[in-house]
Design an enzyme around this catalytic site. Sequence first.
Site, short mmCIF file in Angstrom:
data_model
loop_
_atom_site.label_atom_id
_atom_site.label_comp_id
_atom_site.label_asym_id
_atom_site.label_seq_id
_atom_site.Cartn_x
_atom_site.Cartn_y
_atom_site.Cartn_z
N ILE A 13 0.84 -1.21 0.00
CA ILE A 13 0.00 0.00 0.00
C ILE A 13 0.88 1.26 0.00
O ILE A 13 0.59 2.24 -0.68
CB ILE A 13 -0.96 -0.01 1.22
CG1 ILE A 13 -1.83 -1.28 1.17
CG2 ILE A 13 -1.82 1.24 1.25
CD1 ILE A 13 -2.59 -1.57 2.45
N SER A 125 -7.15 -0.53 10.33
CA SER A 125 -7.81 -1.64 9.65
C SER A 125 -9.22 -1.79 10.17
O SER A 125 -9.51 -1.48 11.34
CB SER A 125 -7.02 -2.91 9.98
OG SER A 125 -7.77 -4.05 9.64
N TYR A 151 -2.44 -8.93 16.12
CA TYR A 151 -2.31 -7.93 15.05
C TYR A 151 -3.42 -6.88 15.20
O TYR A 151 -3.16 -5.67 15.24
CB TYR A 151 -2.41 -8.60 13.67
CG TYR A 151 -2.67 -7.61 12.56
CD1 TYR A 151 -1.66 -6.76 12.12
CD2 TYR A 151 -3.93 -7.50 11.97
CE1 TYR A 151 -1.89 -5.82 11.11
CE2 TYR A 151 -4.17 -6.57 10.96
CZ TYR A 151 -3.15 -5.73 10.53
OH TYR A 151 -3.41 -4.81 9.56
N LYS A 155 -3.42 -2.63 16.19
CA LYS A 155 -4.05 -1.54 15.45
C LYS A 155 -4.94 -0.72 16.39
O LYS A 155 -4.93 0.50 16.36
CB LYS A 155 -4.89 -2.09 14.28
CG LYS A 155 -4.06 -2.69 13.16
CD LYS A 155 -3.29 -1.63 12.41
CE LYS A 155 -2.25 -2.19 11.49
NZ LYS A 155 -1.29 -1.23 10.98
N ASP A 295 -13.13 -15.81 11.19
CA ASP A 295 -13.69 -15.11 10.02
C ASP A 295 -15.13 -14.66 10.29
O ASP A 295 -15.94 -15.43 10.80
CB ASP A 295 -13.71 -16.05 8.80
CG ASP A 295 -12.51 -15.87 7.90
OD1 ASP A 295 -11.79 -14.85 8.05
OD2 ASP A 295 -12.29 -16.73 7.03
#
Length: 331
Positions: A13, A125, A151, A155, A295
């Site tokens: 990115i 995120s 992770y 953030k 998920d």
Amino acid sequence: MAKVLATGGMGYIGSHTVIELIKKGYEVEILDNLYNSKVEVLDKIEQITGVRPKFHEADMLDSEKVDQIFAEGNFTTVIHFAGLKAVGESVEKPLEYYKTNIDGTLNILKAMKENNVKHIIFSSSATVYGDPHQDTCDESLPTGRELTNPYGKTKYMIEEILKDVAYADKDFKVTILRYFNPVGNHESGLIGEDPNGIPNNLMPIIMKVSKGEIPELSVFGDDYDTRDGSCIRDYIHVVDLANGHILAMEKSQPGVSIYNLGTGNGTTVFEMIDAFEKASGEKLPYKVVGRRAGDLPILTANAEKAEKELGWHAERNVEDAMRDTIKFLRG
Ligand code: NAD
Ligand code: UFG
């Protein structure tokens, strides 16, 4: 005019954002330790823009080196991409993730403070929403709840650190950008997502399957309550994402501004496979396997705030992303 330091600017990115910044006439320097990127990216940036940005091969954990780069840089703005980003790996190696992402950010913020740099754009995120218990997220939703991996927690923690920094210094401008699922690459096909090691995300895995480096794609579940049973995500073209950074940078105000960067549209995993097959003319081998832990069935952005306040919206769709990806794949 802003002079920008892009931490992690050699990555996926970051490199796309550096290109768009240069195209708009901004001076940019890059700080990156090449942990997950390759030095050749610099040649590609030069090939696309005609400008070779100054590159500092440095680890943001090396506080002395970071201080030195800031002392010489006269930066007005930091766009902070650098960090570790593999969700699964963060569960295995939490300390590495907390150290790199948190300590690295603290080093950058300390150097900013010492050098009177009061403007930061941070790569956050959609993961900070945890399980939002709804399909579409806007920025007013609570964050930090039901986060399932280190992770995502880094953030969330960095967002909180940035809020405290802005609270303590009323001149400080903090913009937090919550990305949804970045895909695609520059239309030239010269650069794209090229992670070191085994990728985790859907698109780089599809690319490796297409190259024959992975035998088949594992589709994580076809029994979700969605239109075809597979999970739905909001895939955002990385060039649109890059342009969002520039608008956010240009419109930053003192205090904290938070924006979702997504399209607002959801695409299933099977639809992604189909779009890849249509764009490439190839059959993509896949098999359906069990659900992946953690998920969410559906996650899409409400990106109306970015539209209203920044005048930003995604201009490209999944088909554009697939076309550009195939160009990158085929060199
Ligand atoms: P990337 O891995 O391609 O880029 C990150 C860059 O940071 C790499 O070039 C890497 O070498 C560099 N880096 C890592 N540790 C460093 C260190 N200690 N010192 C200096 N440089 C270091 O990842 P990306 O996809 O371009 O992501 C950029 C940012 O956006 C990351 O913070 C990531 O967490 C965030 N983000 C990415 C996604 C996504 O799906 N790609 C989604 C949401 C948020
Ligand atoms: N998927 C597969 N097979 C794979 C890889 C992924 O079926 O081999 C599916 C996933 O189940 C999911 C979709 O493809 O439904 C997208 O998965 P990714 O891993 O590419 O992306 P995620 O939405 O899981 O996670 C991404 C980023 C995180 C970020 C999160 C926030 O990787 O960094 O979005 O929304 F935190």
